[in-house]
Design an enzyme around this catalytic site. Structure first.
Site, PDB file in Angstrom:
ATOM      1  N   TRP A  36       4.287  40.203 -26.468  1.00 31.24           N
ATOM      2  CA  TRP A  36       4.524  40.624 -24.976  1.00 31.24           C
ATOM      3  C   TRP A  36       5.133  39.827 -24.123  1.00 31.24           C
ATOM      4  O   TRP A  36       5.448  40.129 -23.053  1.00 31.24           O
ATOM      5  CB  TRP A  36       3.024  41.154 -24.568  1.00 31.24           C
ATOM      6  CG  TRP A  36       2.048  40.058 -24.667  1.00 31.24           C
ATOM      7  CD1 TRP A  36       0.890  40.058 -25.501  1.00 31.24           C
ATOM      8  CD2 TRP A  36       1.811  39.170 -23.768  1.00 31.24           C
ATOM      9  NE1 TRP A  36       0.327  38.914 -25.255  1.00 31.24           N
ATOM     10  CE2 TRP A  36       0.762  38.258 -24.318  1.00 31.24           C
ATOM     11  CE3 TRP A  36       2.455  38.532 -22.721  1.00 31.24           C
ATOM     12  CZ2 TRP A  36       0.134  37.066 -23.734  1.00 31.24           C
ATOM     13  CZ3 TRP A  36       1.941  37.293 -22.025  1.00 31.24           C
ATOM     14  CH2 TRP A  36       0.636  36.639 -22.376  1.00 31.24           C
ATOM     15  N   CYS A  61       5.333  30.044 -26.180  1.00 34.59           N
ATOM     16  CA  CYS A  61       4.865  29.146 -27.047  1.00 34.59           C
ATOM     17  C   CYS A  61       5.349  27.658 -26.932  1.00 34.59           C
ATOM     18  O   CYS A  61       4.950  26.763 -27.538  1.00 34.59           O
ATOM     19  CB  CYS A  61       5.197  29.678 -28.664  1.00 34.59           C
ATOM     20  SG  CYS A  61       4.479  31.405 -28.825  1.00 34.59           S
ATOM     21  N   GLU A  77       6.677  32.840 -36.305  1.00 31.51           N
ATOM     22  CA  GLU A  77       6.799  31.745 -35.336  1.00 31.51           C
ATOM     23  C   GLU A  77       5.399  31.881 -34.382  1.00 31.51           C
ATOM     24  O   GLU A  77       5.174  32.811 -33.792  1.00 31.51           O
ATOM     25  CB  GLU A  77       7.764  32.225 -34.375  1.00 31.51           C
ATOM     26  CG  GLU A  77       8.252  31.167 -33.452  1.00 31.51           C
ATOM     27  CD  GLU A  77       7.982  31.457 -31.924  1.00 31.51           C
ATOM     28  OE1 GLU A  77       6.975  30.819 -31.360  1.00 31.51           O
ATOM     29  OE2 GLU A  77       8.739  32.272 -31.125  1.00 31.51           O
TER      30      GLU A  77
HETATM   31  C1  SIN Z   1       8.102  32.120 -27.295  1.00 29.95           C
HETATM   32  O1  SIN Z   1       7.147  31.780 -26.469  1.00 29.95           O
HETATM   33  O2  SIN Z   1       7.886  32.562 -28.406  1.00 29.95           O
HETATM   34  C2  SIN Z   1       9.771  31.976 -27.487  1.00 29.95           C
HETATM   35  C3  SIN Z   1      10.089  31.141 -26.255  1.00 29.95           C
HETATM   36  C4  SIN Z   1      11.706  30.875 -26.092  1.00 29.95           C
HETATM   37  O3  SIN Z   1      12.452  31.473 -26.949  1.00 29.95           O
HETATM   38  O4  SIN Z   1      12.033  30.283 -25.394  1.00 29.95           O
END
Ligand code: SIN
Length: 480
Positions: free
Chosen positions: A153, A286, A252
């Site tokens: 999300w 992330c 991921e």
């Molecule tokens: C993520 O938070 O999984 C992806 C962040 C990004 O692509 O910069």
């Protein structure tokens, strides 16, 4: 804002070229006030099984479409997404909460994956390897087949396009299960994919029970590849479930990103870099800074400068132009941030600015705490919110040791102006990605991914294509 009147709005699923609704449905809520925006279908297990079979039939034709033509269709999809950037961003802000300016940025970022892979579609090069006089070793790259994606999300558009675009470029078909919190951006993007000419069954979006769909995806012998972005806990579960069908996986997963700011850093650049990586999407990425290690010689000055910037952040409705931090995704997210702040303060950390507790709705005040140590919860777990904990360190070895003291290995950041230090530290960090003198590392041209419990595989870049291709070796013998 009534997003149901927008031209790209869609609340039905795209299955084999048909837009499907069901009597049973799931509510989609606005994190601003938890009001219901609309409902999306809960597809039955039979429908999901049928989508997979239809995706297999569609893939057999799609893989034989000339790479140039696949490329042109993807390019058309990219153009349509950029034409509808404002509408897509509005839908995203309403269902996810992030400020409109960030949502527009995410749509451009999501589109950049489509553009990148529309170009890579033409470059599925194989090899000819010279071996013996009387034979040739030929290497073909072939589409892996039917793929599935389960997406989060926090990036309702970009996490879809960086899986779907390389899959389609490679000649695969794909079924996406978007996060139940944010299916509307996914469905709107799928609507544009259909308009761009992506054939029925090649790109499907399904909604419903995450557990049931995840199980069907992982156990299906037809699905050859699963790509997942989300928590390490769920990623490990999907990996275990995929074992019986020996599926190719891209995962991921969680991060716990350290930022190391050395005495030699350009302080203004470092403060801006920390702001960029810590507060993007209200700290819900992330790759967000989770631990900020600052060397003792600049510690006090750095904390003061960061405090000033944090206090300038404006919390509010993402649709307002000047908002920097929207609501978090739900109340559970707020409670996690508060738990980390309370734990740090109870163990001796010092509040610099912000609020240890947020009583209303999904609102969270950006909070800065100093004198944090490795025994605190925020050193071990991803906070996923606008909480910035600052740790003091004396020397390079200590900073590296503390940074690597985690099961995770996604993103890390270093601020230094010493060239040897940047090389040394980049090599020593056990992470898939290192940002040096920048807090923004995400780019369609770069290989995004982690090591250790942060996952398997890379997305974006030329390496992102390989995730959707199989290598076939052909031995051509007795030529002479
Ligand atoms: C993520 O938070 O999984 C992806 C962040 C990004 O692509 O910069």
């Amino acid at each position: 804002m009534d997003i149901t009147v927008l031209s790209v709005f869609e609340n039905r699923c795209l299955v084999n070229g048909t837009w499907l609704s069901t009597s049973q449905s799931l509510e989609v809520k606005n994190p601003l006030d938890n009001s219901v925006i609309t409902e999306v279908p809960v597809l039955s297990e039979d429908v999901i099984h049928q989508v997979i079979i239809d995706a297999q039939i569609a893939q057999k034709k799609w893989k034989d479409v000339a790479p140039n033509d696949r490329s042109r269709i993807l390019r058309q999809w990219f153009d349509l997404v950029m034409q509808k950037q404002d509408e897509l961003a509005t839908i995203m802000t309403v269902e996810q909460g992030k400020p409109l300016k960030e949502a527009k940025g995410e749509i451009a970022y999501a589109a950049s994956y489509i553009e990148w892979f529309s170009e890579e579609a033409k470059r599925g090069y194989g090899d000819i390897i010279p071996a013996q006089a009387n034979s040739e070793i030929l290497v073909f790259k072939e589409a892996i087949g039917v793929c599935a994606a389960i997406t989060p999300w926090n990036f309702p558009a970009a996490m879809i396009t960086r899986k779907v675009a390389p899959a389609l470029a490679a000649g695969c078909s794909i079924i996406v299960k978007p996060a139940s919190e944010t299916p509307l951006t996914a469905l709107a993007i799928a609507k544009l994919a259909e308009q761009a000419g992506i054939p029925a069954g090649v790109f499907n979006v399904v909604t419903g029970s995450s557990t049931a769909i995840g199980r069907i995806f992982t156990e299906s012998p037809i699905i050859k590849k699963l790509s997942f972005t989300g928590s390490t806990e769920i990623g490990a579960k999907l990996m275990a479930q995929s074992a019986s069908t020996v599926k190719k996986l891209s995962l991921e997963l969680g991060g716990n990103a350290p930022v190391i700011v050395f005495n030699s850093a350009n302080l203004d650049l470092a403060v801006q870099g920390v702001m960029d990586t810590k507060f993007r999407n209200a700290g819900q990425t992330c790759v967000c800074a989770n631990r900020i290690y600052v060397q003792s010689g600049i510690y006090d000055t750095f904390v003061e400068k960061l405090k000033t910037k944090v206090e300038e952040l404006k919390v509010g409705n993402g649709l307002n132009e000047n908002t920097d931090i929207g609501p978090l995704i739900n109340r559970k997210a707020i409670l996690k941030v508060e738990e980390h702040i309370a734990d740090a303060l109870s163990k001796g950390a010092v509040l610099v600015t912000g609020k240890p507790q947020n009583l209303d709705g999904n609102w969270c005040t950006p909070t800065l705490v100093k004198d944090v140590t490795q025994n605190m919860l925020c050193a071990k777990e991803e906070t996923f919110g606008p909480f910035a904990p600052i740790f003091k360190f004396e020397n390079e070895q200590d900073a590296i040791a503390m940074s690597n003291d985690t099961e995770f290995g996604l993103a890390s950041y270093v601020f230094t102006q010493e060239i040897n230090q940047f090389i040394r530290v980049s090599r020593a960090l056990e992470y898939g990605m290192v940002g040096v003198n920048t807090g923004l590392i995400s780019n369609a041209a770069a290989p995004f991914g982690g090591v250790k419990s942060s996952g398997i595989g890379r997305e974006g870049s030329k390496y992102g294509m390989d995730e959707y291709l199989e290598i076939k070796y052909v031995c051509l013998g007795n030529i002479n």
